[in-house]
Design a protein around this motif. Sequence first.
Motif, PDB file in Angstrom:
ATOM      1  N   ASP A 278       0.656  -1.040   0.101  1.00  0.00           N
ATOM      2  CA  ASP A 278      -0.150  -0.067  -0.036  1.00  0.00           C
ATOM      3  C   ASP A 278       0.812   1.316  -0.068  1.00  0.00           C
ATOM      4  O   ASP A 278       1.655   1.420   1.052  1.00  0.00           O
ATOM      5  CB  ASP A 278      -0.879   0.050   1.252  1.00  0.00           C
ATOM      6  CG  ASP A 278      -1.700   1.109   1.511  1.00  0.00           C
ATOM      7  OD1 ASP A 278      -2.541   1.398   2.386  1.00  0.00           O
ATOM      8  OD2 ASP A 278      -1.474   2.147   0.566  1.00  0.00           O
ATOM      9  N   ILE A 279       1.044   1.795  -1.172  1.00  0.00           N
ATOM     10  CA  ILE A 279       2.034   2.868  -1.245  1.00  0.00           C
ATOM     11  C   ILE A 279       1.369   4.125  -0.814  1.00  0.00           C
ATOM     12  O   ILE A 279       2.121   5.373  -0.406  1.00  0.00           O
ATOM     13  CB  ILE A 279       2.658   3.138  -2.705  1.00  0.00           C
ATOM     14  CG1 ILE A 279       1.539   3.345  -3.636  1.00  0.00           C
ATOM     15  CG2 ILE A 279       3.305   1.867  -3.210  1.00  0.00           C
ATOM     16  CD1 ILE A 279       1.794   3.653  -4.961  1.00  0.00           C
TER      17      ILE A 279
ATOM     18  N   THR B  23      -2.103  -6.455 -15.244  1.00  0.00           N
ATOM     19  CA  THR B  23      -3.386  -6.176 -16.238  1.00  0.00           C
ATOM     20  C   THR B  23      -3.605  -4.785 -15.963  1.00  0.00           C
ATOM     21  O   THR B  23      -3.619  -4.334 -14.946  1.00  0.00           O
ATOM     22  CB  THR B  23      -4.373  -7.140 -16.325  1.00  0.00           C
ATOM     23  OG1 THR B  23      -4.576  -7.365 -14.896  1.00  0.00           O
ATOM     24  CG2 THR B  23      -3.653  -8.579 -16.954  1.00  0.00           C
ATOM     25  N   SER B  24      -4.585  -4.189 -16.799  1.00  0.00           N
ATOM     26  CA  SER B  24      -4.905  -2.830 -16.790  1.00  0.00           C
ATOM     27  C   SER B  24      -5.930  -2.675 -15.707  1.00  0.00           C
ATOM     28  O   SER B  24      -6.126  -1.371 -15.211  1.00  0.00           O
ATOM     29  CB  SER B  24      -5.586  -2.194 -17.837  1.00  0.00           C
ATOM     30  OG  SER B  24      -6.778  -2.983 -18.547  1.00  0.00           O
ATOM     31  N   ASP B  25      -6.475  -3.659 -15.046  1.00  0.00           N
ATOM     32  CA  ASP B  25      -7.604  -3.570 -13.937  1.00  0.00           C
ATOM     33  C   ASP B  25      -6.576  -3.850 -12.707  1.00  0.00           C
ATOM     34  O   ASP B  25      -7.190  -3.821 -11.585  1.00  0.00           O
ATOM     35  CB  ASP B  25      -8.751  -4.147 -14.039  1.00  0.00           C
ATOM     36  CG  ASP B  25      -8.292  -5.940 -14.125  1.00  0.00           C
ATOM     37  OD1 ASP B  25      -9.246  -6.693 -14.440  1.00  0.00           O
ATOM     38  OD2 ASP B  25      -6.927  -6.315 -14.023  1.00  0.00           O
ATOM     39  N   GLY B  26      -5.465  -4.182 -12.829  1.00  0.00           N
ATOM     40  CA  GLY B  26      -4.732  -4.417 -11.572  1.00  0.00           C
ATOM     41  C   GLY B  26      -4.879  -5.844 -10.850  1.00  0.00           C
ATOM     42  O   GLY B  26      -4.472  -5.923  -9.658  1.00  0.00           O
ATOM     43  N   LYS B  27      -5.604  -6.779 -11.644  1.00  0.00           N
ATOM     44  CA  LYS B  27      -5.964  -7.774 -10.710  1.00  0.00           C
ATOM     45  C   LYS B  27      -5.328  -9.086 -11.094  1.00  0.00           C
ATOM     46  O   LYS B  27      -5.242 -10.076 -10.360  1.00  0.00           O
ATOM     47  CB  LYS B  27      -7.598  -7.922 -10.891  1.00  0.00           C
ATOM     48  CG  LYS B  27      -8.466  -6.831 -10.429  1.00  0.00           C
ATOM     49  CD  LYS B  27      -9.948  -7.366 -10.500  1.00  0.00           C
ATOM     50  CE  LYS B  27     -10.696  -6.350  -9.586  1.00  0.00           C
ATOM     51  NZ  LYS B  27     -11.955  -6.085 -10.318  1.00  0.00           N
ATOM     52  N   LEU B  28      -4.584  -8.944 -12.103  1.00  0.00           N
ATOM     53  CA  LEU B  28      -3.597 -10.048 -12.582  1.00  0.00           C
ATOM     54  C   LEU B  28      -2.363  -9.750 -12.825  1.00  0.00           C
ATOM     55  O   LEU B  28      -2.244  -8.446 -13.150  1.00  0.00           O
ATOM     56  CB  LEU B  28      -3.884 -10.786 -13.789  1.00  0.00           C
ATOM     57  CG  LEU B  28      -5.375 -11.684 -13.758  1.00  0.00           C
ATOM     58  CD1 LEU B  28      -5.411 -12.187 -15.222  1.00  0.00           C
ATOM     59  CD2 LEU B  28      -4.990 -13.035 -12.979  1.00  0.00           C
TER      60      LEU B  28
ATOM     61  N   GLY C 197      -5.748 -10.226  -4.932  1.00  0.00           N
ATOM     62  CA  GLY C 197      -7.117  -9.769  -4.313  1.00  0.00           C
ATOM     63  C   GLY C 197      -6.904  -8.631  -3.269  1.00  0.00           C
ATOM     64  O   GLY C 197      -5.535  -7.852  -3.312  1.00  0.00           O
ATOM     65  N   GLU C 198      -7.613  -8.251  -2.610  1.00  0.00           N
ATOM     66  CA  GLU C 198      -7.644  -7.030  -1.647  1.00  0.00           C
ATOM     67  C   GLU C 198      -6.631  -7.331  -0.474  1.00  0.00           C
ATOM     68  O   GLU C 198      -5.771  -6.611  -0.227  1.00  0.00           O
ATOM     69  CB  GLU C 198      -9.112  -6.831  -1.081  1.00  0.00           C
ATOM     70  CG  GLU C 198      -9.374  -5.544  -0.280  1.00  0.00           C
ATOM     71  CD  GLU C 198      -8.847  -4.299  -1.351  1.00  0.00           C
ATOM     72  OE1 GLU C 198      -9.225  -4.422  -2.652  1.00  0.00           O
ATOM     73  OE2 GLU C 198      -8.366  -3.341  -0.887  1.00  0.00           O
TER      74      GLU C 198
END
Lengths: 367, 360
Positions: B138-139, B160-165, B182-183
């Motif tokens: 967490d920056i 990926t562009s959604d940050g999920k992979l 994940g979160e």
Amino acid sequence: MTMSNVRKIIGCLALAIALLPYQAFAQSRGYTGDPLPFLTDSQRSTFDAGFELFVKIWTQEEGLGPHFNARSCTSCHRVPLPGGSGTTRDTLVPHSASFRDVVGGTTVARFSLSDSGELSQRKLPTITTHRRTPALFGIGLLEAIPEWRIRGIADPNDRDGNGISGRVVELTEGIGRFGWKGHISSIEDFVAVAFATELGLTSSQLRTDDPLSNLEVSDEQIRAIANYIRLLSQSPPEKFGYPSEKGQLLFGQLGCHECHTPSHKTESDIGVLHDRTIYPYTDLLVHDMGADLADGLTEADVGPREFRTPPLWGVASTGPPYLHDARAKSLKEAVEMHGGEAESSGRLFKQLDISHQNELIRFLKSL
Amino acid sequence: MKYVTRLTIVGFLAVLLCPLVSLGKGGADGPKHKSHLVITTNWAEDNCSLVDIEQGKELAKINVGQKPYDVKVGPAGRFAYVTCSGSDFLATIDIQAMLEMTDKRVVVGASPRDLALTPDNKRAVVACAGTDGITVVDIVNSRKLYSVDVGAIPYGIALTSDGKLALVTCWGANTAVLVELGEDSGKVLKTLNVGSLPYTVVISKDDRIGIVSCFGSHKVFTIDIENQKVIGQGTEVGRSPWGLALSGSGQALTANFYSNDVSVLSVDSGANPPIVEEARIRLVSADDDGTIVQRRAKNATFAGAPNIAVISDLANNELMIVDIDKKLLIRTIKVGKAPYGIAWIPKASDLLVVVKPSSP
């Protein structure tokens, strides 16, 4: 003027003169991990073929294990490039004084592969120490330093009274040059021992106790990797640091050059290794480094307090950490920890003001 | 001195001096709005260089932790994030202040290498070569969130562009690993065999393919992300590809370390094959006396324009500015020792960079 001061002045002058052709030679090399310059086409092919084996990941089907620390040479020899050093905990090799490995040494293999391929961590004996993975750049040039030269520098009885008593490691197959204890004489031996103790791969040089075991690494493969290592150039100086004349002078004044001999001339049947003036900053002798640095191990006849002088060339790019067990987190710490025969040099360094210490470190980083 | 205190002093001085530096012939050049800034990590010097590629000069050196490896810049161009591979932490640099924010260091794991920023610029994902895992940070609040074991010696990472992979290269296993982020935790979805010594990875804008540079195979490998498989047997490029860069307009670049060149690749995730080497640009120049200068291209980035690439040269400790369309080495710029990581600074024109007074 005392003899000690005279020796220091002579040492400084010798160091300065030895380094005169340094710059010109430095410009002829490319980068870390490159082969030596001016290889023939055949030698280049040899280098490339050996590189392929050096980076190869060995499998259980090929003989990896059953006990091992790594699956490839580059698992540990990787910083800043293949052939380099190990700088992280996973590249520190455990050793135990109460343990004998497959070649009679003290290396402990951490992992085990079952017959079905299941990987597990072994129950380890009491670990005496860890050894840092050294860089291999320029090893061929170290091998080409003639034996007479190393013997000429040795002074086991400290006849000159300077407090330094470096000695040659006498082995049945020649003098010791490699390893933290200087207990390995040739690059082929180094490769064979590493295959056996770190990857669990047998070769004709070093069979395991099982007489029925098949050879897993051929003589040809051992030779190929040894030749790749032999033809690896040293790290080019000043790619990673800035020169410091003041630091260079301090190096002599503090007596560092007494063990970290700046230069040698090589002799070899291999043209690219022959008649070269090199600057490895090592005498390839073993020295008593004091009780604080003792590692509790004996290899060949080299005792717990004794270590071979490691070369300083490329030191900026192959650490931190430093020293045999990676206890020094910086070059400054490494110098301060010098004891035994080097105790006075370490003490003099600590007495320097910060700016002079920084100049010496700057000089070391330029090697 | 704490970062906040230093920033206050720098800010105060900047406000005080701004009117002065804008005046006078023979005085300072005055504040300029820069739009051609890049930042590099100088691995052997423990600092970063802020470089103006238009003027062709290094503006400043910024101290960070030991052995800074990779750098990425947030979309606002104000903050840079640097993996310090010798200190095991992620550092944050305030680019305008030209200072590391030392109170925002986050220990991530042994020997952190490449990093990627999530699209919302709230998290960084770091490949930790010494702990065989990736770490999510967490920056905003400067804290480690979680780690995921991925395999031996992870070096490269892309999101990926959604940050999920995440797609991670495992240098010690010759694999590329797909990881779901994940979160509060992550998990490995698939491990794929690629070529030897996979260093760097990028993901196409449409998230359909990943490209992995394989240093030991002299190839790049293409990953079908949706179907989680390797496409083909790899595309040959120059010798020992290390860094990768995507132009954002259908091209990619590999920095080929041992062949003194860069490969220009066309990237079309709908095509078969999706990656084709279009050109190889030789990075050769000569000194004034005619001596050929050998180079070692390590890393690359595109500098806000699809035809201008900035490539780090480890043999000479320089940045090379290359026009990809003209296949021309435009200029070289001296930086620090061992420039490993490189990132273009977007929106640099919004930064106020005070240029030092020039000599009378």
